[in-house]
Structure formats: C-alpha cells, structure tokens
Design a protein around this motif. Structure first.
Motif, PDB file in Angstrom:
ATOM      1  N   LEU A 134       0.835  -1.182   0.098  1.00  9.37           N
ATOM      2  CA  LEU A 134       0.065   0.279   0.003  1.00  9.37           C
ATOM      3  C   LEU A 134       0.767   1.305   0.111  1.00  9.37           C
ATOM      4  N   LEU A 135       2.120   1.189   0.795  1.00  8.56           N
ATOM      5  CA  LEU A 135       2.963   2.410   0.574  1.00  8.56           C
ATOM      6  C   LEU A 135       3.509   2.616  -0.556  1.00  8.56           C
ATOM      7  N   ASN A 136       3.874   1.552  -1.219  1.00  9.55           N
ATOM      8  CA  ASN A 136       4.432   1.560  -2.649  1.00  9.55           C
ATOM      9  C   ASN A 136       3.182   2.125  -3.614  1.00  9.55           C
ATOM     10  N   ASP A 137       2.165   2.091  -3.520  1.00 10.10           N
ATOM     11  CA  ASP A 137       0.983   2.675  -4.252  1.00 10.10           C
ATOM     12  C   ASP A 137       0.887   3.815  -3.728  1.00 10.10           C
ATOM     13  N   LEU A 138       0.921   4.305  -2.681  1.00 10.07           N
ATOM     14  CA  LEU A 138       0.907   5.774  -1.951  1.00 10.07           C
ATOM     15  C   LEU A 138       2.328   6.396  -2.683  1.00 10.07           C
ATOM     16  N   ASP A 139       3.308   5.967  -2.734  1.00 17.11           N
ATOM     17  CA  ASP A 139       4.347   6.842  -3.339  1.00 17.11           C
ATOM     18  C   ASP A 139       4.202   6.923  -4.826  1.00 17.11           C
ATOM     19  N   ALA A 140       3.421   6.011  -5.662  1.00 13.60           N
ATOM     20  CA  ALA A 140       3.445   6.077  -7.047  1.00 13.60           C
ATOM     21  C   ALA A 140       2.171   7.066  -7.015  1.00 13.60           C
ATOM     22  N   PHE A 141       1.055   7.050  -6.230  1.00 13.57           N
ATOM     23  CA  PHE A 141       0.048   8.579  -6.291  1.00 13.57           C
ATOM     24  C   PHE A 141       1.101   9.580  -5.986  1.00 13.57           C
ATOM     25  N   THR A 142       1.725   9.778  -5.151  1.00 10.31           N
ATOM     26  CA  THR A 142       2.456  10.879  -4.801  1.00 10.31           C
ATOM     27  C   THR A 142       3.258  11.439  -6.007  1.00 10.31           C
ATOM     28  N   ALA A 143       4.071  10.500  -6.706  1.00  9.40           N
ATOM     29  CA  ALA A 143       4.812  10.924  -7.839  1.00  9.40           C
ATOM     30  C   ALA A 143       3.970  11.061  -9.052  1.00  9.40           C
ATOM     31  N   GLY A 144       2.878  10.223  -9.160  1.00  7.91           N
ATOM     32  CA  GLY A 144       2.020  10.671 -10.402  1.00  7.91           C
ATOM     33  C   GLY A 144       1.208  12.028 -10.162  1.00  7.91           C
ATOM     34  N   THR A 145       1.179  12.563  -9.220  1.00  9.50           N
ATOM     35  CA  THR A 145       0.259  13.736  -8.917  1.00  9.50           C
ATOM     36  C   THR A 145       1.209  15.135  -8.793  1.00  9.50           C
ATOM     37  N   GLY A 146       2.733  14.697  -8.647  1.00  6.28           N
ATOM     38  CA  GLY A 146       3.537  15.568  -8.630  1.00  6.28           C
ATOM     39  C   GLY A 146       3.584  16.455  -7.398  1.00  6.28           C
ATOM     40  N   ARG A 147       3.442  15.372  -6.330  1.00  8.73           N
ATOM     41  CA  ARG A 147       3.266  16.140  -4.752  1.00  8.73           C
ATOM     42  C   ARG A 147       4.420  15.523  -3.951  1.00  8.73           C
ATOM     43  N   GLN A 148       5.694  15.665  -4.554  1.00 10.83           N
ATOM     44  CA  GLN A 148       6.854  14.721  -3.501  1.00 10.83           C
ATOM     45  C   GLN A 148       7.025  15.731  -2.632  1.00 10.83           C
ATOM     46  N   ASP A 153      -5.493  12.328   0.749  1.00 14.25           N
ATOM     47  CA  ASP A 153      -5.981  12.257  -0.498  1.00 14.25           C
ATOM     48  C   ASP A 153      -5.869  10.823  -1.159  1.00 14.25           C
ATOM     49  N   TRP A 154      -4.830  10.156  -0.924  1.00 21.01           N
ATOM     50  CA  TRP A 154      -4.843   8.579  -1.670  1.00 21.01           C
ATOM     51  C   TRP A 154      -5.825   7.983  -0.939  1.00 21.01           C
ATOM     52  N   LEU A 155      -6.084   7.916   0.592  1.00 20.03           N
ATOM     53  CA  LEU A 155      -6.915   6.854   0.922  1.00 20.03           C
ATOM     54  C   LEU A 155      -8.649   7.187   0.578  1.00 20.03           C
ATOM     55  N   ASN A 156      -8.754   8.681   0.477  1.00 26.03           N
ATOM     56  CA  ASN A 156     -10.298   8.945  -0.032  1.00 26.03           C
ATOM     57  C   ASN A 156     -10.321   8.913  -1.516  1.00 26.03           C
ATOM     58  N   ARG A 157      -9.173   9.011  -2.428  1.00 23.46           N
ATOM     59  CA  ARG A 157      -9.364   9.020  -3.791  1.00 23.46           C
ATOM     60  C   ARG A 157      -9.046   7.473  -4.461  1.00 23.46           C
ATOM     61  N   ILE A 158      -8.173   6.755  -3.939  1.00 20.95           N
ATOM     62  CA  ILE A 158      -7.942   5.610  -4.427  1.00 20.95           C
ATOM     63  C   ILE A 158      -8.382   4.222  -3.490  1.00 20.95           C
ATOM     64  N   TYR A 159      -7.527   4.286  -2.193  1.00 18.06           N
ATOM     65  CA  TYR A 159      -7.853   2.828  -1.529  1.00 18.06           C
ATOM     66  C   TYR A 159      -9.336   2.613  -1.294  1.00 18.06           C
ATOM     67  N   GLU A 160      -9.977   3.571  -0.769  1.00 16.82           N
ATOM     68  CA  GLU A 160     -11.591   3.657  -0.200  1.00 16.82           C
ATOM     69  C   GLU A 160     -12.362   3.243  -1.335  1.00 16.82           C
ATOM     70  N   PRO A 161     -12.179   4.137  -2.493  1.00 15.28           N
ATOM     71  CA  PRO A 161     -13.270   3.837  -3.580  1.00 15.28           C
ATOM     72  C   PRO A 161     -13.162   2.180  -4.183  1.00 15.28           C
ATOM     73  N   VAL A 162     -11.886   1.750  -4.065  1.00 18.40           N
ATOM     74  CA  VAL A 162     -11.467   0.560  -4.716  1.00 18.40           C
ATOM     75  C   VAL A 162     -12.231  -0.440  -3.691  1.00 18.40           C
ATOM     76  N   THR A 163     -11.820  -0.442  -2.388  1.00 16.08           N
ATOM     77  CA  THR A 163     -12.308  -1.815  -1.560  1.00 16.08           C
ATOM     78  C   THR A 163     -13.891  -1.534  -1.360  1.00 16.08           C
ATOM     79  N   ARG A 164     -14.495  -0.366  -1.585  1.00 14.25           N
ATOM     80  CA  ARG A 164     -15.963  -0.321  -1.484  1.00 14.25           C
ATOM     81  C   ARG A 164     -16.682  -0.749  -2.594  1.00 14.25           C
ATOM     82  N   ARG A 165     -16.062  -1.240  -3.738  1.00 15.57           N
ATOM     83  CA  ARG A 165     -16.669  -1.572  -4.658  1.00 15.57           C
ATOM     84  C   ARG A 165     -16.782  -3.102  -4.630  1.00 15.57           C
TER      85      ARG A 165
END
Length: 416
Positions: free
Chosen positions: A307-321, A331-343
């Motif tokens: 999960l931390l690796n995906d968080l790092d990828a999200f950080t880099a992909g959104t230019g927020r290093q 933001d990652w929790l609200n925009r990526i992780y929770e929407p996926v697991t709730r599906r």
C-alpha cells in the motif's frame, strides 16, 4: 464441583454453553463450521455474542498455564491468538469430572496449513509458509519465548500481499525467559525442521503437496531463513570510519525486512579507524506502523509495504513529492484505496480482507495492462477483478464445510 470461569473480560453468555457435555459431543447447532488443524486435544468453534471462539479441552493446570502464557505474549505484542477464558470445574451429567477448556478468540481470515492445501494454491506455497514461520520464530526468540513444539500445525496463517503472516496458536509447551541461549534457539529450530518435514510428507502422501521438491529439503528452509534473519537483526558489524554511510545502510536493511531500530550501539576504535555497529532494540512492523500513522489503516507488514508503494506512486503521479506526507496520504485514502475496496459487493466481503483485495487488484491491473499493452484505470481493474476473479475464491472469513482435522493423517515424525 462448581463451574469456574476465569477471564479478563468475562461474557455471561459463556455460561449458556453445554459445559456438562464432553466437547466432542457438543451439538452441531451451536458450532461454527470453521477449518480445524491437527491437535492432540478436542477443538471446536462456537459463535457467541457476535464473535467466534475456539474451545480446546485440556487439563486444568495446562489450560491455566497456556491462558497466562498467551496473555503475556499479547502484552509483548507478539503474533498469537488472543486468550478469552478458562472454564474449569466441569462435570458430566453423572457427576464425573471433565477436563477444563481453554477459550481463545478465533483469528479472522486465518487458516491452518492443511486448509490452505485443500484449496488450489500456486507453486511455492510451502516455502512461503515456512518463511512466515521463520519470521514468527525469530520474533518469539527475540522476546525470550521458547516454543518447544514449533510446527505448521501449531500455527495459523493469514494472507499478506502474496505472502503469509504466521500466528502462534498453541503455547502449551512454551516458556518465557529474559533471554534465550543459542542452545535453546537451536533446539526450537531442530524441532521445527523435524515437525515440518513430517507435516509435508503427510501432505505428499495425501496428494496435497503441490511441490516437486523433497519435503525434507523444503523443511531445511526454516533453518536457513531463520539464521539469515537472525543474523540481519543481531549480528555485530565492523565498518571503516570512512564508510559511515553503512550505518544508515544497516538501518535500511533492517527496515527492509520489516523491523525498526530503536537504539544502536556504536563503538569506535581509539584511533578512530573503524566503527563497531550492533542493533540493540529491534521491533517488527516498520511498514505497518508507518501506514497506520499516515492513514489509520491497520494491516499486516507486506500489505502495508504494498500500500505504501502505491501511495508513493500516487504521490509521484500527482507531482506532490514536496507536499506534507500525511495530507497526500489522506487524499490517496479517499481517492484511491477506499473507492476500490468499497466496490466489492457485500456478498463477497468475506472472501478476503480489504487490504488483501487492494493488493490483488493492483496485481490484476498489472496483468490487464500487460495484456492490453497500455495503462488500465484502477476502476476498470477492480470491476473486472470483482466480476472474474473474486467470486471463485473461498470465503476465508469462514471456510464452511472444510474440517482439516478429519483429513487422513500419516504421522512420520520420529517417536510418534
């Protein structure tokens, strides 16, 4: 004799169970159909007050000793089942004494090794289980716990991002000391090697071992993996004074295997030419603690790493290093992780834990992208995973109808 209940937080509903009946004769309507491993004692699962409890029939003094030992392991935050109660003073309807019962909480999404092998597993499962057991044994030994009966049978396993996490389930023979000697640690290793070889031979004889390697050869891995990890955590290292970067490198290597360093002992030579470095206090769960601090998600170590690796990828992909790490994690929790697991549909939520589902969706997304030769949105990946992969998986919250205790057993261990 009066029924006696010992528990830190007693549940009055325990008194409603049929304690005057031998455990093996308890009626089916109060039992939970969960997979049981091999045990020297009668073990049953019951549903009580919204929880599942494991009940083991055992001698009174042994039950009390194991209850206290499991409580001590819990205080040390070691991976073990949670003790719930000891019920003693049991007599049957004719007034004849019955053994006491040790009650523990059932570890959700955990399985005994034989239940895992009743499923269709990919190659290498045996080695992944042994790797998990080696990590557990190192953690126990670092805390001064001598197990005395190390085996796959006395361990429960939970999926951990493609690997497994191991939990002690039987502390009947264990001893807790301030520090273990090398001889005590080696004794546990020898017990583990012999027991694991016998257990894998048993699976092989039943046609369940999905490995081409010799079970004895596979069982030797517990010794190799244990010694590698023990050395990484405890060995003293001498480095040249000009290579101080290796101090940080040692810490990173410890973090890479999931351990934190709370204190280092650093000793320099009189002339300052070399440094002796030795970790003083090490603790497991480096990645899971970091993820918990950032997101509030409490998951196992390999899951946290993924999960931390995906968080790092999200950080880099959104230019927020350069942004605040906790804000980006939120933001990652609200925009990526929770929407996926709730599906995941409600009827499929018992298949796997949310963090394991997320890990598998990331794997599935990679396979889809490789096949399509272009990136796949994670929303498309989760929908395809839920439709084509997840329904076929066994329900690991409660694998109904699989009783591994009734599978044929060939005990090949010496003296058994």
């Amino acid at each position: 004799m009066a029924l006696e209940l010992t528990a830190a937080r007693p549940d009055p509903a325990l008194l409603d169970l049929p304690w005057r009946v031998p455990l093996e004769e308890w009626p089916e309507d109060i039992l939970a159909a969960l997979p049981r491993g091999i045990s020297r004692h009668v073990v049953r699962f019951v549903r009580l007050s919204g929880r599942v409890l494991a009940i083991k029939e055992i001698k009174d003094d042994i039950a009390r000793r194991e209850y206290e030992m499991l409580r001590n392991l819990g205080r040390l935050h070691l991976p073990a089942v949670e003790p719930f109660a000891v019920v003693s003073g049991r007599v049957d309807r004719d007034g004849e004494p019955l053994d006491a019962c040790l009650v523990t909480r059932h570890l959700q999404f955990s399985l005994p090794y034989r239940a895992l092998y009743s499923q269709s597993l990919r190659k290498g499962t045996a080695t992944r289980l042994i790797d998990a057991l080696a990590v557990l044994l190192v953690r126990l030994h670092l805390a001064g716990f001598w197990w005395g009966d190390v085996s796959l049978s006395n361990t429960l396993f939970r999926r951990d991002a493609g690997a497994f996490a191991a939990y002690l389930v039987d502390a009947e023979t264990g001893e807790l000391r301030e520090r273990l000697s090398d001889g005590q640690r080696e004794h546990d290793l020898d017990i583990a090697r012999v027991n694991i070889a016998g257990e894998l031979m048993d699976l092989e004889a039943g046609g369940l071992l999905q490995e081409e390697r010799d079970p004895v050869e596979v069982s030797e891995r517990i010794v190799t993996r244990y010694r590698e990890l023990w050395a990484t955590l405890t060995d003293e290292e001498t480095i040249d004074d000009s290579e101080r970067w290796r101090v940080d490198d040692r810490i990173r290597r410890l973090n890479a295997v999931g351990f934190d360093v709370d204190e280092l002992e650093i000793t320099t030579d009189i002339d300052g030419t070399s440094i002796r470095l030795q970790p003083k206090v090490v603790d497991a769960g480096h990645h899971s603690r970091r993820l918990l601090r950032l997101t509030g998600l409490d998951v196992r170590e390999n899951q946290a790493r993924r999960l931390l690796n995906d968080l790092d990828a999200f950080t880099a992909g959104t230019g927020r290093q350069g942004d605040d790490e906790e804000i980006v994690a939120h933001d990652w929790l609200n925009r990526i992780y929770e929407p996926v697991t709730r599906r995941v549909p409600r009827e499929l939520t018992g298949k796997l834990e949310p963090a394991e589902v997320f890990h598998e969706v990331l794997e599935h997304r990679w396979y889809l992208a490789e096949r399509a030769q272009h990136d796949i949105p994670i929303e498309e990946a989760i929908d395809d995973y839920v439709a084509s992969v997840l329904p076929a998986k066994p329900d690991e919250r409660a694998v109904l109808g699989v009783d591994t205790a009734e599978m044929p057993v060939i005990d090949l261990r010496p003296g058994r």
